[in-house]
Enzyme design. Structure first.
Site, PDB file in Angstrom:
ATOM      1  N   ASP A  84       0.882  -1.158   0.000  1.00  0.00           N
ATOM      2  CA  ASP A  84       0.000   0.000   0.000  1.00  0.00           C
ATOM      3  C   ASP A  84       0.931   1.223   0.000  1.00  0.00           C
ATOM      4  O   ASP A  84       2.122   1.096   0.322  1.00  0.00           O
ATOM      5  CB  ASP A  84      -0.867  -0.034   1.264  1.00  0.00           C
ATOM      6  CG  ASP A  84      -1.651   1.234   1.456  1.00  0.00           C
ATOM      7  OD1 ASP A  84      -2.309   1.678   0.507  1.00  0.00           O
ATOM      8  OD2 ASP A  84      -1.586   1.812   2.577  1.00  0.00           O
ATOM      9  N   LEU A  85       0.428   2.385  -0.386  1.00  0.00           N
ATOM     10  CA  LEU A  85       1.302   3.561  -0.456  1.00  0.00           C
ATOM     11  C   LEU A  85       1.196   4.449   0.798  1.00  0.00           C
ATOM     12  O   LEU A  85       2.141   4.548   1.588  1.00  0.00           O
ATOM     13  CB  LEU A  85       0.955   4.381  -1.710  1.00  0.00           C
ATOM     14  CG  LEU A  85       1.669   5.719  -1.847  1.00  0.00           C
ATOM     15  CD1 LEU A  85       3.163   5.534  -2.083  1.00  0.00           C
ATOM     16  CD2 LEU A  85       1.057   6.534  -3.002  1.00  0.00           C
ATOM     17  N   ASP A  86       0.020   5.080   0.953  1.00  0.00           N
ATOM     18  CA  ASP A  86      -0.171   6.043   2.047  1.00  0.00           C
ATOM     19  C   ASP A  86      -0.087   5.345   3.407  1.00  0.00           C
ATOM     20  O   ASP A  86      -0.907   4.484   3.716  1.00  0.00           O
ATOM     21  CB  ASP A  86      -1.548   6.720   1.927  1.00  0.00           C
ATOM     22  CG  ASP A  86      -1.681   7.523   0.635  1.00  0.00           C
ATOM     23  OD1 ASP A  86      -0.779   8.309   0.334  1.00  0.00           O
ATOM     24  OD2 ASP A  86      -2.703   7.349  -0.066  1.00  0.00           O
ATOM     25  N   THR A 134       1.971   9.925   4.199  1.00  0.00           N
ATOM     26  CA  THR A 134       0.975  10.831   3.622  1.00  0.00           C
ATOM     27  C   THR A 134      -0.369  10.692   4.328  1.00  0.00           C
ATOM     28  O   THR A 134      -1.235  11.550   4.167  1.00  0.00           O
ATOM     29  CB  THR A 134       0.800  10.540   2.121  1.00  0.00           C
ATOM     30  OG1 THR A 134       0.931   9.140   1.933  1.00  0.00           O
ATOM     31  CG2 THR A 134       1.815  11.276   1.284  1.00  0.00           C
ATOM     32  N   LYS A 178      -8.875   5.321   6.392  1.00  0.00           N
ATOM     33  CA  LYS A 178      -7.633   4.832   5.764  1.00  0.00           C
ATOM     34  C   LYS A 178      -7.940   3.749   4.749  1.00  0.00           C
ATOM     35  O   LYS A 178      -8.675   2.798   5.051  1.00  0.00           O
ATOM     36  CB  LYS A 178      -6.662   4.310   6.836  1.00  0.00           C
ATOM     37  CG  LYS A 178      -6.006   5.434   7.619  1.00  0.00           C
ATOM     38  CD  LYS A 178      -4.937   4.890   8.542  1.00  0.00           C
ATOM     39  CE  LYS A 178      -4.267   6.033   9.284  1.00  0.00           C
ATOM     40  NZ  LYS A 178      -3.358   5.532  10.320  1.00  0.00           N
ATOM     41  N   SER A 195      -2.747   0.778  -4.228  1.00  0.00           N
ATOM     42  CA  SER A 195      -3.239   1.927  -3.472  1.00  0.00           C
ATOM     43  C   SER A 195      -4.547   2.460  -4.024  1.00  0.00           C
ATOM     44  O   SER A 195      -4.761   2.460  -5.236  1.00  0.00           O
ATOM     45  CB  SER A 195      -2.189   3.047  -3.512  1.00  0.00           C
ATOM     46  OG  SER A 195      -2.728   4.239  -2.984  1.00  0.00           O
ATOM     47  N   ALA A 196      -5.396   2.960  -3.131  1.00  0.00           N
ATOM     48  CA  ALA A 196      -6.657   3.574  -3.543  1.00  0.00           C
ATOM     49  C   ALA A 196      -6.436   4.986  -4.080  1.00  0.00           C
ATOM     50  O   ALA A 196      -7.328   5.585  -4.681  1.00  0.00           O
ATOM     51  CB  ALA A 196      -7.605   3.635  -2.351  1.00  0.00           C
ATOM     52  N   LYS A 228     -11.165  -0.735  -1.360  1.00  0.00           N
ATOM     53  CA  LYS A 228     -10.875  -1.682  -0.274  1.00  0.00           C
ATOM     54  C   LYS A 228     -12.044  -1.576   0.719  1.00  0.00           C
ATOM     55  O   LYS A 228     -12.530  -0.467   0.909  1.00  0.00           O
ATOM     56  CB  LYS A 228      -9.568  -1.306   0.441  1.00  0.00           C
ATOM     57  CG  LYS A 228      -8.331  -1.402  -0.464  1.00  0.00           C
ATOM     58  CD  LYS A 228      -7.110  -0.759   0.199  1.00  0.00           C
ATOM     59  CE  LYS A 228      -5.936  -0.697  -0.759  1.00  0.00           C
ATOM     60  NZ  LYS A 228      -4.754  -0.019  -0.223  1.00  0.00           N
ATOM     61  N   GLU A 258       0.070  -3.433   4.571  1.00  0.00           N
ATOM     62  CA  GLU A 258      -1.033  -2.473   4.694  1.00  0.00           C
ATOM     63  C   GLU A 258      -1.084  -1.801   6.060  1.00  0.00           C
ATOM     64  O   GLU A 258      -0.838  -2.461   7.065  1.00  0.00           O
ATOM     65  CB  GLU A 258      -2.362  -3.231   4.539  1.00  0.00           C
ATOM     66  CG  GLU A 258      -3.076  -3.041   3.245  1.00  0.00           C
ATOM     67  CD  GLU A 258      -3.607  -1.639   3.016  1.00  0.00           C
ATOM     68  OE1 GLU A 258      -3.637  -0.826   3.956  1.00  0.00           O
ATOM     69  OE2 GLU A 258      -3.997  -1.351   1.881  1.00  0.00           O
ATOM     70  N   ASP A 259      -1.426  -0.511   6.076  1.00  0.00           N
ATOM     71  CA  ASP A 259      -1.599   0.167   7.367  1.00  0.00           C
ATOM     72  C   ASP A 259      -3.072   0.351   7.720  1.00  0.00           C
ATOM     73  O   ASP A 259      -3.390   0.855   8.792  1.00  0.00           O
ATOM     74  CB  ASP A 259      -0.916   1.546   7.362  1.00  0.00           C
ATOM     75  CG  ASP A 259      -1.654   2.546   6.491  1.00  0.00           C
ATOM     76  OD1 ASP A 259      -2.062   2.169   5.373  1.00  0.00           O
ATOM     77  OD2 ASP A 259      -1.843   3.698   6.926  1.00  0.00           O
TER      78      ASP A 259
HETATM   79  C1  BG6 Z   1      -5.719   5.843   0.344  1.00  0.00           C
HETATM   80  C2  BG6 Z   1      -5.740   6.633   1.634  1.00  0.00           C
HETATM   81  O1  BG6 Z   1      -4.425   5.355   0.125  1.00  0.00           O
HETATM   82  O2  BG6 Z   1      -6.097   6.666  -0.757  1.00  0.00           O
HETATM   83  C3  BG6 Z   1      -7.105   7.296   1.832  1.00  0.00           C
HETATM   84  O3  BG6 Z   1      -5.478   5.759   2.724  1.00  0.00           O
HETATM   85  C4  BG6 Z   1      -7.442   8.130   0.592  1.00  0.00           C
HETATM   86  O4  BG6 Z   1      -7.050   8.094   2.976  1.00  0.00           O
HETATM   87  C5  BG6 Z   1      -7.390   7.247  -0.655  1.00  0.00           C
HETATM   88  O5  BG6 Z   1      -8.755   8.678   0.716  1.00  0.00           O
HETATM   89  C6  BG6 Z   1      -7.681   8.028  -1.930  1.00  0.00           C
HETATM   90  O6  BG6 Z   1      -6.646   8.930  -2.144  1.00  0.00           O
HETATM   91  P1  BG6 Z   1      -6.675  10.168  -3.138  1.00  0.00           P
HETATM   92  O7  BG6 Z   1      -5.243  10.644  -3.136  1.00  0.00           O
HETATM   93  O8  BG6 Z   1      -7.089   9.627  -4.485  1.00  0.00           O
HETATM   94  O9  BG6 Z   1      -7.653  11.144  -2.616  1.00  0.00           O
HETATM   95 MG    MG Z   2      -2.624   3.224   3.612  1.00  0.00          MG
END
Ligand code: BG6
Ligand code: MG
Length: 218
Positions: A11-13, A19, A47, A116-117, A147, A171-172
């Protein structure tokens, strides 16, 4: 754990870079505009959740109604704030140990991808100068379901031709752990067991983590 590890999906964030704190700040600021105080505990539930779905949850908690058009505008404002907050991201912001761990995996023939989402995934990876580090990247622009649906992880294993049972997810977010489990993958939580009780295993970060430690994980 199945010791035949062929793919690690990150996962990224909150896993590669912090972030997650900027997402929280940007949502908090937006919620304040309609008089709502978003808490850290509620933020845990956001998250891993897509932008639009996060907004819908906040509106629901705040008991505020907004039309679809207003929601699109609010999501845009949140994203503008968020993108402004991440402008200064740089390679030094990558969490300690992550890059070495990925190098270790790749040296041992294990593929690495992102799941990542976030629709800002490539922007962030470019700022961190690690866009080319991954064999494949799945982001929020490529998925239909959020997710805990496993789509974001299954896409990587399908494209790279690797079975889910030979795939590990880092994943966090509790929703991300659910997604990995739903996809039949081994789920490693990055954080603490209290927030990620269903993960197969939890690490606090990557500083003391290595491929050999990963293989010992049960
Ligand atoms: C996920 C984050 O990685 O991405 C969420 O954990 C975030 O908090 C989601 O809402 C969507 O991200 P973005 O950058 O497309 O708004
Ligand atoms: Mg995350």
């Amino acid at each position: 754990m199945n010791n035949n590890i062929e793919l690690c999906i990150f996962d990224l964030d909150g896993v590669i870079v912090d972030t997650a704190k900027y997402h929280f700040l940007a949502w908090k600021k937006l919620a304040k505009e309609f008089g709502y105080e978003l808490t850290k505990k509620q933020n845990e539930k956001l998250k891993g959740v897509s932008r639009v779905e996060s907004l819908k949850l906040i509106l629901q908690w705040a008991g505020v109604h907004k039309t679809e058009e207003e929601q699109i505008e609010l999501a845009r404002i949140k994203n503008d704030n968020y993108v402004q907050l991440i402008q200064t991201l740089k390679p030094e912001d990558i969490f300690p140990g992550v890059k070495n761990f990925i190098f270790d995996l790749k040296k041992n023939g294990i593929k690495c991808s992102i799941g990542s989402a976030s629709k800002n995934t490539k922007l962030i990876l470019r700022k961190l100068k690690i866009l080319d580090l991954f064999d494949y990247i799945v982001d929020g622009n490529m998925t239909k379901y959020s997710k805990p649906h496993p789509e974001v992880f299954l896409k990587s294993s399908e494209v790279l031709g690797i079975k889910p049972q030979n795939t590990i997810v880092f994943e966090d977010a509790a929703k991300g752990i659910e997604a990995a489990l739903a996809g039949g993958m081994f789920a490693i939580g990055v954080g603490n067991t209290e927030d990620l009780p269903t993960a197969h295993y939890v690490i606090s970060g990557f500083t003391d983590f290595s491929l050999s430690r990963l293989k010992e994980t049960k």
